[in-house]
Write an enzyme that holds these catalytic residues in place. Structure first.
Site, short mmCIF file in Angstrom:
data_model
loop_
_atom_site.label_atom_id
_atom_site.label_comp_id
_atom_site.label_asym_id
_atom_site.label_seq_id
_atom_site.Cartn_x
_atom_site.Cartn_y
_atom_site.Cartn_z
N THR A 127 14.38 -14.97 10.69
CA THR A 127 14.27 -13.55 10.32
C THR A 127 15.42 -12.81 10.97
O THR A 127 15.52 -12.77 12.20
CB THR A 127 12.93 -12.98 10.78
N LEU A 162 5.70 -17.72 5.93
CA LEU A 162 4.53 -18.49 6.40
C LEU A 162 3.84 -17.81 7.58
O LEU A 162 4.46 -17.12 8.38
CB LEU A 162 4.92 -19.93 6.74
N ASN A 235 6.75 -7.74 6.11
CA ASN A 235 6.02 -7.70 7.39
C ASN A 235 5.65 -6.27 7.78
O ASN A 235 4.57 -6.02 8.30
CB ASN A 235 6.85 -8.36 8.50
N LEU A 277 -7.10 -6.18 5.71
CA LEU A 277 -7.91 -4.97 5.90
C LEU A 277 -8.99 -5.25 6.94
O LEU A 277 -10.07 -4.68 6.88
CB LEU A 277 -8.55 -4.53 4.58
N GLY A 280 -9.68 -4.07 13.92
CA GLY A 280 -9.89 -4.67 15.22
C GLY A 280 -8.85 -4.22 16.23
O GLY A 280 -8.32 -3.10 16.13
N CYS A 287 6.08 -11.92 15.14
CA CYS A 287 6.73 -11.36 13.94
C CYS A 287 6.52 -9.86 13.75
O CYS A 287 7.49 -9.10 13.72
CB CYS A 287 6.26 -12.11 12.71
N LYS A 290 8.10 -7.64 16.55
CA LYS A 290 9.57 -7.76 16.57
C LYS A 290 10.19 -7.18 15.29
O LYS A 290 11.19 -6.46 15.35
CB LYS A 290 9.92 -9.24 16.70
N ARG A 354 2.46 -14.79 22.09
CA ARG A 354 3.50 -13.76 22.11
C ARG A 354 2.96 -12.40 21.63
O ARG A 354 2.37 -12.31 20.57
CB ARG A 354 4.70 -14.20 21.26
C1 UGA Z 1 3.24 -12.87 9.68
C2 UGA Z 1 3.21 -12.75 8.15
O1 UGA Z 1 1.85 -12.70 7.70
C3 UGA Z 1 3.93 -13.92 7.50
O2 UGA Z 1 3.98 -13.73 6.09
C4 UGA Z 1 5.36 -13.99 8.05
O3 UGA Z 1 6.06 -15.11 7.53
C5 UGA Z 1 5.30 -14.13 9.58
O4 UGA Z 1 4.60 -12.99 10.12
C6 UGA Z 1 6.72 -14.20 10.09
O5 UGA Z 1 7.46 -13.22 9.92
O6 UGA Z 1 7.14 -15.25 10.57
P1 UGA Z 1 1.84 -14.24 11.51
O7 UGA Z 1 2.51 -13.36 12.52
O8 UGA Z 1 1.82 -15.71 11.72
O9 UGA Z 1 2.50 -14.02 10.05
O10 UGA Z 1 0.33 -13.78 11.42
P2 UGA Z 1 -0.60 -12.91 10.46
O11 UGA Z 1 -1.65 -13.77 9.90
O12 UGA Z 1 0.19 -12.11 9.52
O13 UGA Z 1 -1.27 -11.94 11.54
C7 UGA Z 1 -0.50 -11.04 12.31
C8 UGA Z 1 -1.37 -10.23 13.21
O14 UGA Z 1 -2.14 -9.28 12.48
C9 UGA Z 1 -2.39 -11.04 14.02
O15 UGA Z 1 -2.42 -10.58 15.34
C10 UGA Z 1 -3.70 -10.80 13.31
O16 UGA Z 1 -4.81 -10.93 14.15
C11 UGA Z 1 -3.51 -9.37 12.83
N1 UGA Z 1 -4.32 -9.01 11.65
C12 UGA Z 1 -4.09 -9.60 10.45
C13 UGA Z 1 -5.32 -8.07 11.78
O17 UGA Z 1 -5.55 -7.51 12.87
N2 UGA Z 1 -6.06 -7.73 10.67
C14 UGA Z 1 -5.84 -8.29 9.45
O18 UGA Z 1 -6.54 -7.92 8.48
C15 UGA Z 1 -4.83 -9.26 9.35
#
Ligand code: UGA
Length: 458
Positions: A127, A162, A235, A277, A280, A287, A290, A354
């Site tokens: 990224t 991903l 993101n 949605l 919490g 990601c 940053k 992280r």
């Molecule tokens: C995120 C993006 O979803 C990916 O598409 C992207 O490739 C990645 O960043 C990246 O740039 O490498 P990731 O950070 O692995 O992926 O995790 P997510 O599943 O997106 O969750 C991110 C954060 O949001 C977590 O702390 C999660 O607990 C929180 N979250 C997610 C919520 O609090 N509520 C939600 O409804 C969804």
């Protein structure tokens, strides 16, 4: 499987993106060299030991051993590869800008070792800020000039979408593949590289089944600059969506609505969609924090204010403070109280801590004089080595962490926490206070077991 011409690939960087991409492409039949400067990482991977926690990775490492090579440099194989994927880390600088040192080092190495005639497509998968595809091209060209040759290469941007914890699933079954390139050759070579994914003509790995409702992914070609912005915008949008529902959770609490019902009610609108949605304690990880910082920094560089994104960040960090406020309103005095923090990873199915909300919450609790006990199914070693606080007690189970505690603060939605007998734990706690930072458990059940239960937006 339909026959497609296989390519020789080099993937530089063996983090979540690099290792997952390399393994997936090797599984699909390409010959892949995974490169990392860290000899210990290469040694482990060669022995089939995963260096990151990601479901399905270990089995895939074994299965792909015929197509997979691990190297500490690109020099030995660059003359035989068709595509070189840059997937090294791009950490944040103090000022929110992105540190491109590792990306530039790879570009230099390419320029120093690229043979004069072999055509090579260089792919930016890390990224990176707007303009990095150009920057990589310039660095390679400068090195080639020093050597008195022109070389035959092009640079494309191919952002990764991903999610950690679902990395293999997202790599094999993406919604879309975005290729930012100026030339048709790069686009065609990358279409060929991804053709098994685009056509879904492979037998799914045992642990990564094809989702039943999966549809073929879109192949989106854009300019490199648009591809770079697509990554940040995706993101930033998802982070904003989470902050939006968290802001609504706050007002739901005030007026007596239930945020889970509200989220379902709005998410069924196809224009809104039900994912991201979940209210919490907010987002963390490598990601969202940053990338939102980096996009805000880009805005600043261009003299462009981005109030919406700024607010999304502000709302996110307010959620962490809310955990402390919930504790203050239930157990009242934090100093001298024992708080069991459940979940250190920024989200479930990863050992990645992280920018995890747990880091800030624990720091605040320690500062306020609480005794902190922690438990996480996989992220404890990681946390301990990064935050070696003497005063924290590491428990080996949820039960052990909660015993004699005044309150439990659940900060990661690990499925394991659903399968714990809270009924049996309740009598062993000093005060039965349960702060559910992920709205994971059912309020009615917890109240039945005698807990004072607080979630977000309910
Ligand atoms: C995120 C993006 O979803 C990916 O598409 C992207 O490739 C990645 O960043 C990246 O740039 O490498 P990731 O950070 O692995 O992926 O995790 P997510 O599943 O997106 O969750 C991110 C954060 O949001 C977590 O702390 C999660 O607990 C929180 N979250 C997610 C919520 O609090 N509520 C939600 O409804 C969804």
């Amino acid at each position: 499987m339909k026959k497609t011409e296989k390519l020789n690939l080099s993937v530089v960087g063996t983090g979540y993106v690099g290792l997952t991409t390399g393994l997936a492409l090797a599984y699909l039949g390409h010959k892949v060299h995974c490169v990392d400067k860290n000899a210990e990482i290469i040694d482990k991977l060669e022995r089939g030991i995963p260096t990151i926690y990601e479901p399905g990775l270990e089995e895939l490492l074994k299965e792909t051993s015929d197509n997979m090579h691990f190297n500490s440099s690109i020099k030995e194989h660059i003359d035989m590869v068709d595509v070189l994927i840059i997937a090294v880390g791009t950490p944040s600088k103090q000022n929110g800008d992105t540190d491109l040192t590792y990306v530039e080092k790879v570009a230099q190495e390419i320029g120093r070792s690229l043979p004069p005639d072999n055509p090579l497509v260089v792919v930016n998968k890390s990224t990176v800020p707007i303009g990095t595809a150009r920057r990589v091209e310039t660095v390679i060209k400068e090195e080639l000039k020093e050597r008195g040759i022109k070389g035959n290469f092009s640079v494309a941007s191919n952002p990764e979408f991903l999610r950690e914890g679902a990395a293999l699933n997202d790599t094999f079954y993406p919604d879309r593949l975005v290729i930012g390139a100026e030339d048709m050759r790069s686009i065609n070579v990358l279409r060929q590289m991804y053709s098994p994914i685009l056509e879904q003509n492979f037998v799914p790995p045992r642990l990564v089944p094809r989702p039943e409702d999966y549809r073929l992914p879109a192949f989106v070609t854009t300019s490199p600059t648009s591809a770079e912005l697509i990554k940040y915008a995706a993101n930033a949008f998802l982070a904003t969506k989470v902050s939006f529902i968290n802001e609504i959770a706050g007002i739901a609490e005030k007026v007596g609505a239930d945020i889970k019902e509200v989220a379902r009610g709005i998410g069924l609108d196809k224009r809104i969609g039900g994912s991201f949605l979940h209210a919490g304690v907010g987002w963390g990880g490598s990601c969202f924090p940053k990338d939102t910082r980096s996009l805000l920094h880009a805005g600043q560089q261009y003299g462009y204010n981005m109030p919406l994104l700024k607010a999304a960040v502000e709302v996110n960090y307010r959620q962490r403070k809310k955990i402390i406020e919930m504790l203050q309103s239930t157990i009242k005095v934090i100093r001298g109280s024992t708080v069991a923090v459940l979940g250190l990873a920024f989200k479930p199915n990863t050992d990645d801590i992280r920018e995890s909300p747990a880091i800030d919450v624990i720091e605040e609790l320690l500062e306020m004089g609480a005794k902190v006990k922690v438990y996480d199914p996989v992220a404890m070693d990681n946390y301990r080595s990064n935050f070696p606080y003497q005063e924290i007690e590491y428990a080996s189970s949820v039960e052990e962490a909660s015993r004699e505690a005044d309150a439990v603060a659940l900060l990661t939605d690990w499925e394991d926490f659903l399968h714990v007998s809270w009924k049996d734990i309740a009598p062993q706690m000093k005060q039965k206070v349960f702060i559910d930072g992920r709205n994971l458990l059912r309020e009615e059940d917890m109240q039945k077991y005698g807990f004072t239960y607080r979630g977000f937006g309910c």
